[in-house]
Design a protein around this motif. Structure first.
Motif, PDB file in Angstrom:
ATOM      1  N   GLU A   1       0.831  -1.209   0.000  1.00 21.06           N
ATOM      2  CA  GLU A   1       0.000   0.000   0.000  1.00 21.06           C
ATOM      3  C   GLU A   1       0.863   1.256   0.000  1.00 21.06           C
ATOM      4  OE1 GLU A   1      -3.240   2.572  -0.041  1.00 21.06           O
ATOM      5  OE2 GLU A   1      -2.987   0.462  -0.625  1.00 21.06           O
ATOM      6  N   ALA A   2       1.994   1.237   0.702  1.00 23.83           N
ATOM      7  CA  ALA A   2       2.886   2.395   0.697  1.00 23.83           C
ATOM      8  C   ALA A   2       3.448   2.638  -0.698  1.00 23.83           C
ATOM      9  CB  ALA A   2       4.019   2.200   1.697  1.00 23.83           C
ATOM     10  N   ALA A   3       3.875   1.561  -1.373  1.00 24.66           N
ATOM     11  CA  ALA A   3       4.395   1.699  -2.733  1.00 24.66           C
ATOM     12  C   ALA A   3       3.313   2.189  -3.681  1.00 24.66           C
ATOM     13  CB  ALA A   3       4.968   0.370  -3.216  1.00 24.66           C
ATOM     14  N   SER A   4       2.108   1.635  -3.536  1.00 26.65           N
ATOM     15  CA  SER A   4       0.993   2.046  -4.395  1.00 26.65           C
ATOM     16  C   SER A   4       0.607   3.502  -4.162  1.00 26.65           C
ATOM     17  CB  SER A   4      -0.215   1.134  -4.146  1.00 26.65           C
ATOM     18  OG  SER A   4      -1.349   1.571  -4.871  1.00 26.65           O
ATOM     19  N   LEU A   5       0.552   3.902  -2.908  1.00 23.17           N
ATOM     20  CA  LEU A   5       0.187   5.278  -2.581  1.00 23.17           C
ATOM     21  C   LEU A   5       1.206   6.256  -3.160  1.00 23.17           C
ATOM     22  CD1 LEU A   5      -1.585   7.299  -1.043  1.00 23.17           C
ATOM     23  CD2 LEU A   5      -0.201   6.843   0.993  1.00 23.17           C
ATOM     24  N   ALA A   6       2.495   5.922  -3.070  1.00 23.45           N
ATOM     25  CA  ALA A   6       3.532   6.793  -3.623  1.00 23.45           C
ATOM     26  C   ALA A   6       3.372   6.939  -5.133  1.00 23.45           C
ATOM     27  CB  ALA A   6       4.913   6.243  -3.288  1.00 23.45           C
ATOM     28  N   ARG A   7       3.031   5.831  -5.811  1.00 20.71           N
ATOM     29  CA  ARG A   7       2.809   5.910  -7.261  1.00 20.71           C
ATOM     30  C   ARG A   7       1.600   6.777  -7.583  1.00 20.71           C
ATOM     31  NH1 ARG A   7       4.101   0.331  -6.978  1.00 20.71           N
ATOM     32  NH2 ARG A   7       1.866  -0.182  -6.956  1.00 20.71           N
ATOM     33  N   ARG A   8       0.539   6.612  -6.807  1.00 23.53           N
ATOM     34  CA  ARG A   8      -0.701   7.346  -7.096  1.00 23.53           C
ATOM     35  C   ARG A   8      -0.548   8.845  -6.928  1.00 23.53           C
ATOM     36  NH1 ARG A   8      -3.044   3.175  -3.847  1.00 23.53           N
ATOM     37  NH2 ARG A   8      -3.654   4.664  -2.232  1.00 23.53           N
ATOM     38  N   CYS A   9       0.282   9.251  -5.962  1.00 20.81           N
ATOM     39  CA  CYS A   9       0.426  10.688  -5.703  1.00 20.81           C
ATOM     40  C   CYS A   9       1.703  11.272  -6.310  1.00 20.81           C
ATOM     41  CB  CYS A   9       0.366  10.977  -4.204  1.00 20.81           C
ATOM     42  SG  CYS A   9       1.810  10.413  -3.265  1.00 20.81           S
ATOM     43  N   GLY A  10       2.417  10.460  -7.101  1.00 13.73           N
ATOM     44  CA  GLY A  10       3.659  10.936  -7.683  1.00 13.73           C
ATOM     45  C   GLY A  10       4.735  11.207  -6.649  1.00 13.73           C
ATOM     46  N   GLY A  11       4.680  10.456  -5.547  1.00 17.02           N
ATOM     47  CA  GLY A  11       5.617  10.669  -4.450  1.00 17.02           C
ATOM     48  C   GLY A  11       6.762   9.673  -4.460  1.00 17.02           C
ATOM     49  N   HIS A  12       7.446   9.585  -3.331  1.00 18.96           N
ATOM     50  CA  HIS A  12       8.569   8.656  -3.183  1.00 18.96           C
ATOM     51  C   HIS A  12       8.351   7.777  -1.958  1.00 18.96           C
ATOM     52  CE1 HIS A  12      12.525   6.913  -3.003  1.00 18.96           C
ATOM     53  NE2 HIS A  12      12.744   7.431  -1.799  1.00 18.96           N
ATOM     54  N   TYR A  13       8.353   6.463  -2.171  1.00 20.14           N
ATOM     55  CA  TYR A  13       8.270   5.488  -1.088  1.00 20.14           C
ATOM     56  C   TYR A  13       9.665   5.317  -0.507  1.00 20.14           C
ATOM     57  CZ  TYR A  13       7.705   0.803   1.032  1.00 20.14           C
ATOM     58  OH  TYR A  13       7.702  -0.285   1.885  1.00 20.14           O
ATOM     59  N   MET A  14       9.877   5.771   0.722  1.00 22.94           N
ATOM     60  CA  MET A  14      11.206   5.770   1.323  1.00 22.94           C
ATOM     61  C   MET A  14      11.745   4.361   1.541  1.00 22.94           C
ATOM     62  SD  MET A  14      13.276   8.216   2.071  1.00 22.94           S
ATOM     63  CE  MET A  14      12.651   9.733   2.772  1.00 22.94           C
ATOM     64  N   ASP A  15      10.863   3.402   1.901  1.00 25.16           N
ATOM     65  CA  ASP A  15      11.198   1.974   1.998  1.00 25.16           C
ATOM     66  C   ASP A  15      12.396   1.712   2.909  1.00 25.16           C
ATOM     67  OD1 ASP A  15      11.221  -0.734   1.665  1.00 25.16           O
ATOM     68  OD2 ASP A  15      11.650  -0.707  -0.488  1.00 25.16           O
ATOM     69  N   GLN A  16      12.216   2.008   4.181  1.00 23.57           N
ATOM     70  CA  GLN A  16      13.293   1.832   5.161  1.00 23.57           C
ATOM     71  C   GLN A  16      13.828   0.407   5.195  1.00 23.57           C
ATOM     72  OE1 GLN A  16      12.130   1.685   9.294  1.00 23.57           O
ATOM     73  NE2 GLN A  16       9.956   1.549   8.803  1.00 23.57           N
ATOM     74  N   PHE A  17      12.969  -0.579   4.943  1.00 26.89           N
ATOM     75  CA  PHE A  17      13.388  -1.970   5.098  1.00 26.89           C
ATOM     76  C   PHE A  17      14.308  -2.432   3.969  1.00 26.89           C
ATOM     77  CE2 PHE A  17       9.317  -1.650   7.385  1.00 26.89           C
ATOM     78  CZ  PHE A  17       9.779  -1.962   8.650  1.00 26.89           C
TER      79      PHE A  17
END
Length: 365
Positions: A139-155
């Motif tokens: 969901e974090a990756a999808s949300l970043a794509r939808r809003c043109g953002g960046h998924y930081m992905d700490q893991f």
């Protein structure tokens, strides 16, 4: 209006300056001596990460992740930052997003505590909820794509965002602060693993500097790291969340580097809570549950050293303040509701105080 390349570069330069300025203002974190019973010729030190501006070890991680993303060109002046986290990482990333003037969204389970949600929102972040914790990553990756953002992905990026060779990372800081101590090169450094970034940084650093220091990862119940390390596999899962906030994961995270770890220890959750409370009394300052896990691991290696007639030093981390856990780990009713029996572990620690012998194998513990 679209921004020119020069305008974007100028914005990135200013953002990096602001993030670096935070590090200068924060200076370094303290290294406390924890008095041990029995004078075993071994010193225990706790590096106090609770004094960072956002109150935890995750402040270092968030700073590194922002610098890494900025310098890779992944973040610009109009980027929304998205992270999968309901804990201290989200708090720290919300802080840094605000520092550079960007919106921040934390994707988290709907069951996240109101106090943690309030802290993220206080730093200017927004919380986006999922019903199943396992859905956070996608969901974090999808949300970043939808809003043109960046998924930081700490893991994924925790182990590579920090320069493990130096640049005042946590390992370099520990060894610099230990330089005037009786045993300046630690025999062991004991840490927990959430992303695995801290153990990767320390394990790589001691090898790069050719120190004989060994690294132990203390892992709580329900975490996949311990079994994955023992089985030498990266795809082990437990399907269960950790009760010790900030460490332990239901899957092996990409940032966990098992090859730089010398030993691991499974720590029961009740032992973590008992050791947390013991450490609070010893230090005279309140510590959180992950610190309890670390301390139980540190006392284990200290007992091994004592039994082998060795002297030296052991360093572990005070990850965050216990003030955040007044309604959980420090609340006896909450502990009972979780089915945690602290008594056997408290008895081990009381015996340690009385005799200087840490014997968790006694009494069935």
């Amino acid at each position: 209006m679209p921004r020119s390349s020069a305008q974007r570069r100028a914005w990135v330069d200013e953002a990096v300056r602001r993030v670096d300025a935070d590090a200068n203002r924060s200076a370094d974190t303290h290294l406390h001596v924890c008095p041990l019973p029995g004078s075993p010729g071994i010193e225990l030190y706790l590096k106090d990460e609770s004094v960072h501006p956002t109150g935890s070890l995750k402040h270092r991680l968030a700073r590194s992740l922002f610098l890494y993303a900025l310098c890779n060109g992944w973040i610009g002046p109009d980027t929304t930052i998205v992270e999968a986290s309901s804990g201290s990482t989200a708090v720290s990333e919300a802080y840094f997003a605000g520092l550079v003037g960007l919106p921040f969204v934390a994707v988290m389970p709907r069951s996240t505590s109101e106090s943690k949600i309030a802290l993220i929102e206080w730093y200017g972040g927004r919380c986006h909820f999922v019903d199943d914790p396992a859905d956070m990553y996608a969901e974090a990756a999808s949300l970043a794509r939808r809003c043109g953002g960046h998924y930081m992905d700490q893991f994924t990026y925790a182990e590579r965002a920090t320069d493990w060779r130096g640049n005042n990372n946590i390992a370099e800081s520990i060894f610099a602060q230990m330089s005037e101590e009786p045993h300046p090169v630690p025999s062991w450094v004991v840490v927990g693993a959430g992303t695995g970034g801290t153990s990767a940084t320390i394990g790589r650093y001691v090898r790069y500097r050719r120190h004989p220091t060994q690294v132990m990862v203390a892992d709580p119940e329900n975490s996949a790291f311990f079994d994955g390390w023992e089985l030498d596999t990266s795809d082990h899962t437990t399907g269960m969340p950790s009760r010790i906030e900030g460490i332990g994961r239901p899957r092996i995270e990409p940032s966990f580097v098992g090859g730089v770890i010398d030993d691991m220890l499974r720590v029961p959750d009740a032992a973590s809570v008992a050791a947390m409370r013991w450490c609070t009394r010893r230090l005279g300052r309140s510590v959180g549950g992950s610190t309890g896990t670390n301390v139980w691991g540190a006392l284990t290696v200290i007992e091994r050293m004592r039994a082998a007639g060795e002297s030296g030093s052991v360093v572990t981390l005070l990850c965050d303040s216990g003030d955040r856990y007044a309604s959980t780990y420090y609340d006896d009713d909450w502990v009972a509701q979780q089915g945690l029996d602290l008594a056997p572990y408290e008895a081990v620690l009381a015996n340690y105080d009385a005799t200087g012998r840490f014997t968790p194998g006694a009494g069935g513990v």
